[in-house]
Design a protein around this motif. Structure first.
Motif, mmCIF file in Angstrom:
data_model
loop_
_atom_site.group_PDB
_atom_site.id
_atom_site.type_symbol
_atom_site.label_atom_id
_atom_site.label_comp_id
_atom_site.label_asym_id
_atom_site.label_seq_id
_atom_site.Cartn_x
_atom_site.Cartn_y
_atom_site.Cartn_z
ATOM 1 N N TYR A 280 0.784 -1.227 0.000
ATOM 2 C CA TYR A 280 0.000 0.000 0.000
ATOM 3 C C TYR A 280 0.823 1.288 0.000
ATOM 4 N N PHE A 281 2.055 1.223 0.503
ATOM 5 C CA PHE A 281 2.795 2.465 0.740
ATOM 6 C C PHE A 281 4.165 2.447 0.080
ATOM 7 N N LYS A 282 4.607 3.617 -0.290
ATOM 8 C CA LYS A 282 6.014 3.806 -0.647
ATOM 9 C C LYS A 282 6.677 4.570 0.492
ATOM 10 N N TRP A 283 7.915 4.237 0.721
ATOM 11 C CA TRP A 283 8.678 4.821 1.830
ATOM 12 C C TRP A 283 9.563 5.908 1.252
ATOM 13 N N THR A 284 9.321 7.130 1.651
ATOM 14 C CA THR A 284 10.048 8.268 1.103
ATOM 15 C C THR A 284 11.037 8.764 2.152
ATOM 16 N N PRO A 285 12.325 8.415 2.003
ATOM 17 C CA PRO A 285 13.273 8.768 3.054
ATOM 18 C C PRO A 285 13.645 10.242 3.016
ATOM 19 N N LEU A 286 13.865 10.806 4.182
ATOM 20 C CA LEU A 286 14.448 12.128 4.253
ATOM 21 C C LEU A 286 15.896 12.033 3.795
ATOM 22 N N ASP A 287 16.405 13.123 3.219
ATOM 23 C CA ASP A 287 17.716 13.041 2.579
ATOM 24 C C ASP A 287 18.875 13.245 3.543
ATOM 25 N N SER A 288 18.587 13.397 4.837
ATOM 26 C CA SER A 288 19.653 13.505 5.825
ATOM 27 C C SER A 288 19.165 12.897 7.130
ATOM 28 N N ASP A 289 20.090 12.603 8.022
ATOM 29 C CA ASP A 289 19.705 12.032 9.305
ATOM 30 C C ASP A 289 18.836 13.007 10.093
ATOM 31 N N THR A 290 17.890 12.435 10.819
ATOM 32 C CA THR A 290 16.980 13.206 11.663
ATOM 33 C C THR A 290 17.550 13.314 13.074
ATOM 34 N N LEU A 291 17.482 14.516 13.654
ATOM 35 C CA LEU A 291 17.799 14.671 15.067
ATOM 36 C C LEU A 291 16.617 14.138 15.866
ATOM 37 N N LEU A 292 16.865 13.148 16.716
ATOM 38 C CA LEU A 292 15.799 12.515 17.495
ATOM 39 C C LEU A 292 16.020 12.798 18.978
ATOM 40 N N THR A 293 15.040 13.474 19.580
ATOM 41 C CA THR A 293 15.062 13.757 21.009
ATOM 42 C C THR A 293 13.762 13.230 21.613
ATOM 43 N N GLY A 294 13.572 13.444 22.912
ATOM 44 C CA GLY A 294 12.377 12.920 23.553
ATOM 45 C C GLY A 294 11.843 13.848 24.620
ATOM 46 N N TYR A 295 10.549 13.758 24.882
ATOM 47 C CA TYR A 295 9.946 14.470 25.997
ATOM 48 C C TYR A 295 8.985 13.544 26.737
ATOM 49 N N TYR A 296 8.549 13.954 27.911
ATOM 50 C CA TYR A 296 7.823 13.047 28.789
ATOM 51 C C TYR A 296 6.818 13.825 29.630
ATOM 52 N N GLU A 297 6.016 13.085 30.404
ATOM 53 C CA GLU A 297 5.053 13.691 31.317
ATOM 54 C C GLU A 297 5.591 13.588 32.739
ATOM 55 N N PRO A 298 6.037 14.686 33.327
ATOM 56 C CA PRO A 298 6.554 14.620 34.690
ATOM 57 C C PRO A 298 5.420 14.432 35.705
ATOM 58 N N GLU A 299 5.751 13.778 36.804
ATOM 59 C CA GLU A 299 4.811 13.648 37.915
ATOM 60 C C GLU A 299 5.514 14.086 39.191
ATOM 61 N N ILE A 300 4.862 14.934 39.965
ATOM 62 C CA ILE A 300 5.458 15.481 41.183
ATOM 63 C C ILE A 300 4.548 15.186 42.364
ATOM 64 N N GLU A 301 5.152 14.780 43.461
ATOM 65 C CA GLU A 301 4.414 14.601 44.712
ATOM 66 C C GLU A 301 4.226 15.963 45.369
ATOM 67 N N VAL A 302 2.983 16.277 45.722
ATOM 68 C CA VAL A 302 2.682 17.571 46.329
ATOM 69 C C VAL A 302 1.746 17.376 47.523
ATOM 70 N N SER A 303 1.671 18.413 48.325
ATOM 71 C CA SER A 303 0.719 18.456 49.436
ATOM 72 C C SER A 303 -0.265 19.590 49.183
ATOM 73 N N ARG A 304 -1.458 19.445 49.742
ATOM 74 C CA ARG A 304 -2.442 20.525 49.619
ATOM 75 C C ARG A 304 -2.130 21.684 50.559
ATOM 76 N N THR A 305 -1.261 21.443 51.517
ATOM 77 C CA THR A 305 -0.890 22.501 52.462
ATOM 78 C C THR A 305 0.628 22.585 52.554
ATOM 79 N N SER A 306 1.100 23.725 52.970
ATOM 80 C CA SER A 306 2.534 23.913 53.172
ATOM 81 C C SER A 306 2.902 23.444 54.578
ATOM 82 N N HIS A 307 3.750 22.430 54.653
ATOM 83 C CA HIS A 307 4.199 21.923 55.949
ATOM 84 C C HIS A 307 5.459 21.101 55.723
#
Length: 384
Positions: free
Chosen positions: A136-163
């Protein structure tokens, strides 16, 4: 990221994390998507493939290398929700208008939409017979290497009050005061305290700083384990200064060691210097609570190991791509090979041939995003 946009509307990237920390412009998931390729004119005949794309075929048949395991997903069918989001996006575009318009390749929004529809239709069969791809598909390559980086979903422990150790606030937007105070004034002089603006109180100032870098994340309340998303809610408009660049320039560590992990380690080993370096960036992010996850710049949620943030002037949102590159090892140093189908669904600091892979939540995602900066081979899938 620049000072007037949010980070990954997304969430964000390592090179984007590094770009932010180094003080470069842009980061994944900006509040206002970058301009896309022209939508108003009809597609011209496709010229011979030069420039953006190469005529070279993949050196190894992709249908023998690519698998759910190589993409770290349970099955190709698991890609369906991500593909459906790209289908819905491209369906809203004028079918005859140009989506991809680079030297060597032209594709209309209608052609891109049909590519995605066909891919979605054969997903249930790909686990059994990956060779259907070549039918079904043709593969069309980019003509140079791709810079590949990553990102994520951080999770932080918190309190509802300051203590106790929970003394670092995560603030809602203070309205008229938003543009007045710097990071130093907010975090160390209490410029916004006593106004009821705190979503929660964290015990780790470095984690809060990286939440600002990512632009959104999840908060887990220590009182009952409940969670809430903290989405980008504005910023103070102050000039962004890259903390990593400041630290490298002052000799904290060499530039080649730059990573989120290296920054954290230095600050933990030199706690007396934490205030100096964190406040060297006066820009400050505000948040808003949500029960729904953040969305990418395409306007839909992003999917781990299936969504990439891109420069939408290089490839438009919705584009179906195949990527082959390395991810940092976890927990050991040996890299993990990533070979999989991804869709352009977010944006940020990327310029040109740079893809930022969304890795999802969790310790592994955070580790890999913090270290990830390498090259990969990338292909655009187009209908035959």
């Amino acid at each position: 990221m620049n000072d007037s946009t949010r980070l990954p509307g997304r969430f964000a990237v390592l090179c984007c994390v590094l770009a932010v920390l180094f003080g470069l412009s842009g980061c994944a998931g900006v509040e206002t998507p970058a301009p896309e390729t022209p939508k108003s004119r009809a597609a011209a005949p496709t010229p011979p493939p030069t420039g953006l794309f190469s005529q070279a075929a993949p050196t190894t048949p992709w249908n023998t290398r690519i698998s759910p395991a190589s993409q770290q997903i349970t099955s190709f069918a698991a890609l369906a929700p991500a593909v459906d989001r790209s289908i819905a996006y491209t369906a809203r575009k004028p079918a005859g208008a140009v989506a991809v318009d680079r030297p060597g390749a032209t594709m209309t929004w209608g052609q891109l939409h049909q590519t995605l529809v066909t891919f979605r239709r054969i997903l249930p069969e790909l686990d059994r017979d990956p060779s259907l791809l070549s039918k079904y598909f043709k593969w069309t390559p980019l003509d140079s290497d791709t810079l590949l980086t990553g990102y994520y979903e951080p999770e932080i422990e918190v309190s509802r009050t300051s203590h106790g150790p929970y003394v670092w606030p995560i603030y809602r937007n203070p309205g008229a005061l938003a543009k007045k105070h710097s990071r130093e004034a907010i975090d160390y002089h209490g410029a916004l305290r006593g106004r009821g603006l705190e979503i929660g109180w964290a015990k780790d100032p470095i984690a809060v700083f990286f939440l600002h870098v990512q632009g959104s994340g999840k908060l887990r309340f220590v009182e009952d384990g409940s969670t809430v998303y903290a989405l980008f809610g504005g910023n103070n408009g102050h000039r962004y200064v890259g903390v990593g660049r400041v630290m490298v320039n002052r000799g904290c560590f060499p530039e080649e060691e730059m990573s989120m992990q290296r920054i954290r380690r230095y600050l933990e080993e030199h706690p007396s210097e934490m205030r100096e370096y964190l406040t060297s960036n006066p820009s400050y992010i505000f948040f808003k609570e949500s029960q729904t996850p953040p969305v990418g710049a395409m306007g839909a949620p992003v999917t781990p190991h299936a969504s990439v943030a891109v420069d939408p002037g290089f490839v438009p949102y919705g584009t179906l791509l195949a990527v082959d590159g390395d991810l940092p090892g976890f927990p050991g140093p040996a890299p993990e090979r990533f070979t999989g189908f991804v869709m352009a669904q977010d944006t940020g600091c990327m310029r040109g041939n740079h893809f930022d892979l969304y890795l999802g939540p969790g310790a592994k995602a955070a580790h890999q995003a913090g270290l990830m900066k390498g090259t990969a081979k990338a292909y655009v899938l187009m209908l035959r």
